[in-house]
Design a protein around this motif. Structure first.
Motif, PDB file in Angstrom:
ATOM      1  N   GLN A  19       0.809  -1.227   0.000  1.00 49.55           N
ATOM      2  CA  GLN A  19       0.000   0.000   0.000  1.00 49.55           C
ATOM      3  C   GLN A  19       0.841   1.276   0.000  1.00 49.55           C
ATOM      4  OE1 GLN A  19      -3.338   0.500  -0.098  1.00 49.55           O
ATOM      5  NE2 GLN A  19      -3.600  -1.680  -0.508  1.00 49.55           N
ATOM      6  N   HIS A  74       7.573  -3.941   1.416  1.00 49.44           N
ATOM      7  CA  HIS A  74       7.931  -5.233   2.025  1.00 49.44           C
ATOM      8  C   HIS A  74       7.505  -6.471   1.247  1.00 49.44           C
ATOM      9  CE1 HIS A  74       7.805  -3.082   6.105  1.00 49.44           C
ATOM     10  NE2 HIS A  74       8.958  -3.698   6.107  1.00 49.44           N
ATOM     11  N   GLN A 131      -3.244   2.321  12.300  1.00 47.43           N
ATOM     12  CA  GLN A 131      -4.331   2.877  11.481  1.00 47.43           C
ATOM     13  C   GLN A 131      -4.803   1.856  10.434  1.00 47.43           C
ATOM     14  OE1 GLN A 131      -3.433   6.497   9.337  1.00 47.43           O
ATOM     15  NE2 GLN A 131      -5.215   7.477  10.242  1.00 47.43           N
ATOM     16  N   SER A 146       5.502  -2.891  14.692  1.00 50.01           N
ATOM     17  CA  SER A 146       4.446  -1.902  14.498  1.00 50.01           C
ATOM     18  C   SER A 146       4.099  -1.150  15.788  1.00 50.01           C
ATOM     19  CB  SER A 146       3.232  -2.663  13.966  1.00 50.01           C
ATOM     20  OG  SER A 146       2.041  -2.037  14.278  1.00 50.01           O
ATOM     21  N   SER A 147       3.468  -0.008  15.606  1.00 49.73           N
ATOM     22  CA  SER A 147       3.055   0.801  16.749  1.00 49.73           C
ATOM     23  C   SER A 147       1.584   1.172  16.586  1.00 49.73           C
ATOM     24  CB  SER A 147       3.924   2.057  16.785  1.00 49.73           C
ATOM     25  OG  SER A 147       3.840   2.655  18.034  1.00 49.73           O
ATOM     26  N   GLY A 196      10.127 -10.846   7.406  1.00 49.84           N
ATOM     27  CA  GLY A 196      10.028 -12.029   6.553  1.00 49.84           C
ATOM     28  C   GLY A 196      11.360 -12.538   6.038  1.00 49.84           C
TER      29      GLY A 196
END
Ligand SMILES: Cc1cc2nc3c(=O)[nH]c(=O)nc-3n(C[C@H](O)[C@H](O)[C@H](O)COP(=O)(O)OP(=O)(O)OC[C@H]3O[C@@H](n4cnc5c(N)ncnc54)[C@H](O)[C@@H]3O)c2cc1C
Length: 474
Positions: A19, A74, A131, A146-147, A196
């Motif tokens: 994205q 990624h 989000q 992540s956060s 990964g």
């Protein structure tokens, strides 16, 4: 092909990109140089193992895929080479809940809403709300460090992950949950943020808490960004879920987007009377717990804010952020239709450098497309705060070019300018989005040559044939 592998064109296209803005440009223009040759949907650890063995034996690259919400390249196929994408979408079960310890073990492909729904049935929450919550997965969160929006209250994913199981090309790594351990370095850290490259995370044990009785989100306007920052630095040690401070530019944008010009005019007049003018900056804060806990947090926040010139409007100013907190990214579609591209970049720095870097990033991005005669609109907020510093989140909006290649060149110019400014000011190249392909060339600046070599050696150790998600991270 292996019976678990789907080679249908739709599945391959669906899993071809993430994205990020370059992903959008590729998908919308149809200029996608490489696709995965197949997509597999394993349902168990055993099937993941089979797919890893298949990829190694057949000399195929393998890309683990969670929700595909990566914004730094990624999950992209980066070379003209046989590639298998392994989606964890079917691995979404709650494996075990140890309510007494507050530990829940999930298969790694569970997405945000499914995870919270399963925990809610037992009265628990994880409280991790990036989000991208609707689509991103527990395995993806762990693999990218992540956060979530409420990280101040619940902690980032590194704190929430207590244990993991990872199928690596060399065999399975079982990392059991301990409340704490002094048994040498914590090997979980090797896999948190591994993107990964070292294996496929199949299960994650997370620390969960009882669902709060109530949640509250309020907003407070400050006369200037500096006053807002001073308030945040004081409030960061109180028991709040979130503190999110927008610059004057982003505050102004938020008011326009409210779509209620009459109310905004009234608000502006009222704020001026209270000493808050055009440089107003909105601090949104959230608290959770019992009604008493929340009332106390609100009182404390109001007290600190008032002392620093802030005007607290409570839920009238914070409620709309709370209601729309997962929907704002959809504006990218609307912007695109109107001929504009939107992209976000982020970093984190100690408090002593924060104001300077906010300013520098705005200036750098503002002039980054001068060479091609294009304007860049820059909106900034501090999205996550810590006792020693904060993350800085910048949204840039600029015009699409006729040619998608030129739009990509504009994005590259912005990315490069911002990344150089971040590195020059001692910021991390990513606070929450990870490295992927887009930040890879800047990783060495913060890890150093020895650190980078150590990461590469770790990659060679777990994946000697080098087939796991090549071209990402290191
Ligand atoms: C609109 C939007 C908002 C976002 N907001 C936030 C935010 O608030 N906070 C934040 O931290 N991020 C945010 N992101 C970025 C993104 O959502 C995170 O990086 C997220 O953690 C990725 O999870 P995913 O499941 O989608 O992983 P994917 O995008 O599918 O994969 C990301 C990386 O993780 C690896 N991976 C995924 N699953 C596994 C697994 N089981 N085992 C091993 N490796 C795996 C992949 O190989 C890849 O390298 C946002 C993205 C979008 C599009």
């Amino acid at each position: 092909a292996h019976p678990l592998i789907d080679t249908a064109p739709a599945a391959r296209l669906d899993h071809a990109r993430g994205q990020s803005l370059p992903d959008w440009i590729a998908l919308r223009s149809g200029r996608i140089p490489f696709f995965p040759d197949g997509v597999a949907h394993p349902a168990s650890r055993e099937e993941v193992r089979q797919l890893l063995d298949y990829a190694r034996e057949h000399g195929v690259h393998l890309i683990p895929y969670g929700g595909g919400t990566s914004v730094t390249g990624h999950v992209n196929v980066v070379a003209d080479y046989p590639t298998l994408t392994v989606s964890l979408a079917r691995m979404d079960r709650l494996v075990q809940l140890d309510g007494e310890s507050g530990l829940a073990t999930f298969q790694a492909g569970v997405n945000g809403p499914a995870l919270e729904a399963r925990l809610a049935e037992h009265g628990f929450t994880l409280g991790h709300y990036p989000q991208s919550f609707e689509y991103s997965t527990l395995g993806g969160w762990a693999a990218t460090r992540s956060s979530g929006q409420f990280s101040l209250g619940y902690g980032r994913i590194e704190r929430l992950v207590a244990g993991m199981r990872v199928e690596t090309p060399r065999g399975e790594m079982v990392l059991p949950p301990f409340p704490a351990s002094a048994a040498g370095p914590d090997l979980k850290e090797v896999f948190l943020g591994s993107e990964g490259r070292l294996g496929i995370i199949t299960e994650v044990t997370v620390r969960v808490t009882r669902r709060p009785e109530t949640e509250y989100c309020g907003g407070c306007f400050f006369p200037a960004f500096g006053a807002g920052m001073a308030a945040v630095r004081e409030l960061v040690r109180r028991r709040l879920l979130m503190l999110r401070l927008a610059t004057a530019a982003e505050t102004g944008l938020g008011l326009v987007l409210s779509g209620r010009p009459d109310l905004v005019r009234w608000l502006s007049r009222y704020l001026r009377l209270r000493g808050v003018g055009e440089e107003r900056c909105l601090l949104v804060y959230a608290a959770a717990g019992t009604a008493k806990d929340v009332a106390l947090a609100r009182r404390e926040t109001r007290r600190v804010s008032r002392r620093l010139g802030g005007v607290d409007l409570g839920a009238a100013a914070g409620g709309s952020w709370y209601r729309n907190r997962f929907f704002l990214p959809y504006l990218r579609n609307t912007l695109w239709e109107a001929g504009y591209a939107g992209d976000a970049l982020e970093t984190a720095v100690p408090w002593s450098r924060a104001a300077q870097l906010v300013d520098q990033l705005a200036k750098t991005l503002d002039r980054a497309l001068n060479g091609v005669g294009e304007r860049v609109h820059v909106f900034t907020h501090l999205s996550h705060v810590y006792p020693d510093g904060c993350s800085i989140y910048v949204t840039c909006i600029f015009r699409l070019a006729e040619d998608p290649g030129e739009t990509l060149a504009r994005w590259r110019a912005l990315k490069r300018a911002a990344s150089q400014a971040i590195v020059a000011h001692g910021g991390t190249i990513s606070h929450q989005h990870g490295v992927g392909t887009d930040h890879r060339e800047f990783l060495g600046a913060e890890k150093g040559p020895l650190g980078l070599e150590h990461l590469r050696e770790t990659g060679r150790f777990f994946d000697p044939a080098g087939f796991m998600n090549p071209g990402k991270l290191f």
